[in-house]
Design a protein around this motif. Structure first.
Motif, PDB file in Angstrom:
ATOM      1  N   ASP A  83      -2.834   8.074   1.499  1.00  0.00           N
ATOM      2  CA  ASP A  83      -2.994   6.950   0.574  1.00  0.00           C
ATOM      3  C   ASP A  83      -4.341   6.263   0.796  1.00  0.00           C
TER       4      ASP A  83
ATOM      5  N   ASP B  60       6.151   6.805   4.881  1.00  0.00           N
ATOM      6  CA  ASP B  60       5.787   7.665   3.747  1.00  0.00           C
ATOM      7  C   ASP B  60       4.809   8.730   4.238  1.00  0.00           C
TER       8      ASP B  60
ATOM      9  N   ARG C  68       2.306   9.859   2.866  1.00  0.00           N
ATOM     10  CA  ARG C  68       0.916   9.481   2.558  1.00  0.00           C
ATOM     11  C   ARG C  68       0.330   8.543   3.605  1.00  0.00           C
ATOM     12  N   ASN C  69       1.177   8.052   4.494  1.00  0.00           N
ATOM     13  CA  ASN C  69       0.703   7.203   5.596  1.00  0.00           C
ATOM     14  C   ASN C  69       0.638   8.007   6.893  1.00  0.00           C
TER      15      ASN C  69
ATOM     16  N   ARG D   1      -5.427   3.319  -0.125  1.00  0.00           N
ATOM     17  CA  ARG D   1      -5.339   1.920   0.303  1.00  0.00           C
ATOM     18  C   ARG D   1      -5.058   1.822   1.808  1.00  0.00           C
ATOM     19  N   ALA D   2      -4.190   2.716   2.287  1.00  0.00           N
ATOM     20  CA  ALA D   2      -3.876   2.721   3.726  1.00  0.00           C
ATOM     21  C   ALA D   2      -5.126   3.055   4.535  1.00  0.00           C
TER      22      ALA D   2
ATOM     23  N   ALA E  59       0.843  -1.198   0.000  1.00  0.00           N
ATOM     24  CA  ALA E  59       0.000   0.000   0.000  1.00  0.00           C
ATOM     25  C   ALA E  59       0.874   1.242   0.000  1.00  0.00           C
ATOM     26  N   VAL E  60       1.747   1.337   1.010  1.00  0.00           N
ATOM     27  CA  VAL E  60       2.575   2.525   1.151  1.00  0.00           C
ATOM     28  C   VAL E  60       3.695   2.210   2.147  1.00  0.00           C
TER      29      VAL E  60
END
Length: 315
Positions: free
Chosen positions: A265, A195, A197-198, A267-268, A190-191
């Motif tokens: 993100d 990151d 984005r997490n 997906r996260a 996912a990430v």
């Protein structure tokens, strides 16, 4: 011919000689040579009383009982000193070994402290780098650079406000650190863990509730994220310890507020939402949160998350 020391003692026992006198007789016998006893006229086959009488006269021939005691004390004293010497040497050896052990222990403790300090320092640097990168990604650093007052504040995505006490706001992970330790390969699909984005900047009370699965973030079209409360027991609780600002219930259905076009993100966020719903539904929530497949991304990651959730619930 003659008699042995053991035979004399045996005769004294049979004659019921008192313990105090018997002890003196034994010490006296220890001061004699075997030749002296063998050349004496006394024989082992005589009556015990005769043998006792002979040894008493022999003791008087050497001197009175005080002389015998002096001999005994000298012999015993020498033995005690010998024992003390041996014990002392052993104690010195033990002390030396103990000192050597303590030196090794101190060195190990110093090494452990140094390692822990180094690890703590490294973790502190990593956390600071993580926060700085995330603040730049979400435009928080830029906003602070344009407004001097905001330099001493911290922005919260959940409330869309700047808070005067930076310690009240945390830069938290959406996919928790522990999940990466358990299944790093799946989470990294996912990430990456650190990151930007997490990451999200949230009031600490909100971050804790997010980590506990008491609430989650729902992705909506247009890359919007709504706050969904799962644990209604905290609805009336204030998000901050000082009981200022919003309650958890007042944030229900509210959208996260961003300062620029960057977003976390998907997906996260969806993985965390699925985990939170399963965790707080008593196991009734099956599979993953119902969202369009494109939100989850290709490569079958949605099914992998579903399998991971089932494994987590059965563990």
């Amino acid at each position: 011919m003659g008699i042995t020391k053991e035979e004399v003692v045996h005769a004294c026992v049979l004659a019921k000689v008192k313990d105090e006198e018997l002890g003196a007789i034994i010490c006296f016998l220890d001061s004699l040579t075997e030749d002296y006893l063998q050349q004496s006229r006394i024989k082992a086959d005589l009556r015990p009383g005769v043998i006792v009488g002979w040894v008493r006269k022999a003791m008087q021939g050497v001197g009175d009982i005080k002389v015998v005691e002096e001999v005994v004390n000298k012999v015993v004293g020498e033995k005690i000193e010998g024992v003390k010497k041996v014990v002392g040497e052993e104690m010195q050896g033990m002390k030396k070994s103990l000192n050597n052990a303590m030196v090794r222990i101190n060195k190990l403790e110093e090494a452990a402290t140094s390692t822990a300090s180094s690890s703590s320092t490294q973790a502190s640097h990593e956390n600071r780098d993580f926060k700085n990168r995330a603040a730049s990604y979400y435009g928080i650093s830029q906003a602070q650079g344009q407004d001097a007052e905001k330099n001493a504040q911290r922005y919260c995505h959940a409330t869309g406000k700047w808070w005067s006490k930076p310690e009240d706001v945390a830069c938290g992970h959406i996919l928790q650190k522990g999940w990466f330790r358990k299944d790093p390969k799946l989470m990294a699909e996912a990430v990456p863990r650190d990151d930007s984005r997490n990451a999200l900047f949230l009031l600490k009370g909100f971050e804790i509730a997010l980590d506990r699965g008491q609430l989650y973030l729902l992705w909506c079209k247009g890359d919007k994220y709504k706050i969904k409360l799962l644990d209604m027991a905290i609805a009336d609780q204030h998000v901050t310890k000082a009981k200022e600002g919003p309650t958890f219930g007042s944030l229900e259905g509210k959208e996260l507020q961003f300062l620029n076009g960057n977003r976390p993100d998907k997906r996260a966020v969806n993985c965390h939402a699925s985990w939170a719903m399963k965790r707080n539904s008593g196991g009734n929530q099956q599979g993953t949160i119902e969202l369009p497949e494109e939100v989850w991304s290709p490569n079958g990651w949605r099914k992998k998350v579903k399998d991971w959730l089932e494994a987590e619930s059965s563990a």
